[in-house]
Design an enzyme around this catalytic site. Structure first.
Site, PDB file in Angstrom:
ATOM      1  CG  ASP A  66      63.132  59.323  80.303  1.00 18.35           C
ATOM      2  OD1 ASP A  66      63.051  59.115  81.525  1.00 18.35           O
ATOM      3  OD2 ASP A  66      64.219  59.421  79.702  1.00 18.35           O
ATOM      4  CB  THR A  99      65.131  63.040  84.710  1.00 14.66           C
ATOM      5  OG1 THR A  99      64.048  62.364  84.091  1.00 14.66           O
ATOM      6  CG2 THR A  99      66.350  62.154  84.697  1.00 14.66           C
ATOM      7  CB  THR A 100      60.020  64.468  85.515  1.00 17.18           C
ATOM      8  OG1 THR A 100      60.244  63.593  84.419  1.00 17.18           O
ATOM      9  CG2 THR A 100      58.998  65.501  85.129  1.00 17.18           C
ATOM     10  CG  ASP A 389      64.161  55.704  83.851  1.00 13.22           C
ATOM     11  OD1 ASP A 389      65.250  55.825  83.261  1.00 13.22           O
ATOM     12  OD2 ASP A 389      63.277  56.580  83.824  1.00 13.22           O
TER      13      ASP A 389
END
Ligand code: ADP
Ligand code: MG
Length: 552
Positions: A66, A99-100, A389
């Protein structure tokens, strides 16, 4: 360093030790620091991305895929790098997933900006071009987005599964997607999702497919006394945030005793006080007591004798969740306690005698719990990150009603549309828009790379498909083929992608705007290699990267 005004002009007075970097040097320094951070999460992107093991200064280990978790655990102490971490945090807050992607795009934007700076293009032209491109890209997201019916559980399950693919939750993703969609449905009223009413609890010891969705709350606690009942069918529950003990003032009072009689009296008085509290609780009709603070031994004993189940030391947030589940009020003062303050429902103990299941009886009682199970703490923690998520993307799809084809399809389509848009722009901004388009294609490139595929071939194939008008052509990372990812069920919420574009651009532009670094300490990297891709070299100064603990 201090600031003074001289004739209306601010003047910076530096300490003798202060270091200063200006213009190109400052930009290069910042760009390489920011890129280094972005590089560090790239290898985790997508279903075939790898995990990272992070060891904090206390030796605690986190194994995760994550993005935001990795960056937060890395504990980086560098002001520019922190701007990139903020991208991940904003994305996490606003979208819950992606997010990545957001961080990787920000890094790539800066890398491409560096190329423009090397061609002597002024940062303000780059900033302007990036800004224009970002606006245009988000508008194009609206064009490309596929409208879905928020009640279409099939599509919601696909959104959840896409987000869990390649994470700890992957193995059981179909099963979990069912629980997630049903959980979100139960806290949705007329397309308004309130995830506050959906709580995740974790339990180690069993496998993930034994996870369950429960109406009400789950409490991982034991009764205070072995003679208390553990199952209460017709429960009238008191939620209290004050201790059920002797008043504090009395405990600390020093008592000068001259004879045993006095001790006796003193103890009697305490006993009476406790007895009185239990009597008041019993008098209200309560047969279950959930207390945020302590319950002393004597009180436990009386509760047990009265057949009341009492459990102590609840987290405040758990007690608050129970007010929703049971339709109860949190009581602080027993003097005013009435039956109306109590919640109604049932309490039952699970087979393993570890948890209480609390369900509300009231028609409009709400609140559901997703109880996630896994063999060990590491497994459950990563499961929880993946599931949370997925909950966010499902909620976001219901709220927004629009999805996008994943697997890099949307990024390639946006890049192609941005290149068209760039054709109509003149000057240096045009180059910045083109670089922005290239930066978006980082996503399919890295998805391919992480899957052990040739990233250039993949990109060529994808571009060709999009040229042919196939706007949903993306990468199937498992077969290496270009497919219609929407049909293949690889779908992401449009909201999340818009947010990723916005925050990545904002961070890149923030970094580009800086042309002067004034540091109180040593800037460091004079004779070090600048931090190119994968390197942390350029981050030596300005605090450097603290506390990495050799984890990466
Ligand atoms: P992020 O932190 O950005 O969400 P992830 O590691 O979750 O990063 O990866 C998300 C990316 O993986 C998205 O671009 C998504 O479309 C892609 N993806 C997810 N499932 C698949 C799949 N089955 N095939 C191809 N790409 C996928
Ligand atoms: Mg994701």
């Amino acid at each position: 360093m201090s600031q003074r005004m001289q004739g209306g002009v601010p003047m910076i007075v530096m300490d003798e030790e202060a270091q200063r970097m200006k213009d190109r040097d400052a930009q290069e320094h910042n760009i390489s620091a920011a890129r280094a951070v972005a590089e560090s999460v790239r290898s985790t992107l997508g279903p075939k991305g790898m995990d990272k093991m992070l060891v904090d200064s206390m030796g605690d280990v986190t194994i995760t895929n994550d993005g935001v978790t990795i960056l937060q655990e890395m504990d980086i102490d560098n002001p520019t790098a922190e701007m990139i971490i903020e991208v991940a945090e904003t994305q996490e807050d606003e979208a819950g997933d992606g997010t990545t992607t957001a961080v990787a795009i920000a890094g790539e934007l800066l890398g491409n900006a560096q190329e423009l700076l090397d061609q002597d293009i002024h940062p303000s032209a780059i900033i302007k071009g990036f800004h224009m491109a970002s606006e245009e890209a988000r508008q194009q997201v609206d064009e490309v987005a596929i409208e879905v019916d928020p009640g279409d559980e099939e599509i919601l399950r696909k959104v959840a599964e896409t987000s869990m693919t390649g994470k700890g939750a992957d193995v059981n993703k179909e099963f979990l997607a069912d629980l997630i969609v049903e959980g979100v449905r139960r806290v949705t009223v007329e397309d308004n999702v309130d995830l506050e009413f959906l709580k995740i609890e974790t339990q180690t010891g069993r496998s993930a497919e034994q996870s369950e969705l429960l109406q009400g709350a789950v409490i991982d606690k034991d009764p205070n006394h072995e003679e208390m009942p553990t199952d209460v069918e017709d429960a009238r529950v008191l939620l209290i945030d004050e201790p059920i003990e002797v008043e504090e003032a009395n405990v600390d009072t020093e008592v000068a005793v001259s004879d045993p009689q006095q001790i006796r009296q003193f103890v009697d008085k305490e006993e009476r006080e406790i007895k009185e509290k239990v009597r008041k609780i019993k008098g209200s009709g309560a047969n279950v007591v959930f207390c945020q603070k302590g319950i002393d031994d004597l009180a436990q004993h009386y509760f047990a004798r009265e057949g009341i189940l009492a459990v102590r030391r609840f987290k405040k947030s758990d007690l608050e969740f129970l007010t929703e589940v049971l339709g109860a009020r949190i009581v602080s003062d027993l003097d005013g306690l009435t039956e109306d303050d109590l919640g109604r429902g049932s309490v039952r103990r699970d087979e393993d005698e570890q948890l209480f299941y609390v369900e509300g009886a009231d028609e409009d009682a709400h609140g559901v719990t997703l109880l996630l199970r896994g063999s060990t703490d590491h497994v459950v923690d990563e499961l929880e990150r993946g599931v949370s998520d997925a909950l966010d993307v499902v909620a976001s799809t219901i709220a927004d009603g629009r999805v996008l084809p994943g697997g890099g399809a949307i990024e390639v389509e946006l890049a192609s549309r941005l290149r068209n848009y760039a054709d109509g722009i003149s000057g240096r901004e045009q180059m910045a828009v083109q670089q922005f388009a290239d930066a978006l294609e980082l996503v399919p490139r890295v998805l391919a790379e992480n899957a052990g595929l040739d990233s250039i071939d993949t990109l060529v194939d994808l571009r060709a498909a999009h040229e042919d008008g196939d706007a949903r052509a993306g990468l199937n990372v498992f077969s290496g083929d270009v497919v219609d990812t929407f049909d293949a069920g690889v779908v992401e919420p449009a909201h999340s992608k818009r947010q990723a574009l916005a925050s990545a651009t904002e961070a890149a532009n923030l970094v580009l705007k800086i042309d002067d670094i004034i540091a109180a300490g040593d800037l460091g990297d004079e004779d070090e290699e600048p931090g190119g891709p994968g390197g942390m070299g350029g981050m030596g100064g300005m605090g450097g990267m603290g506390g990495m603990g050799g984890a990466m």
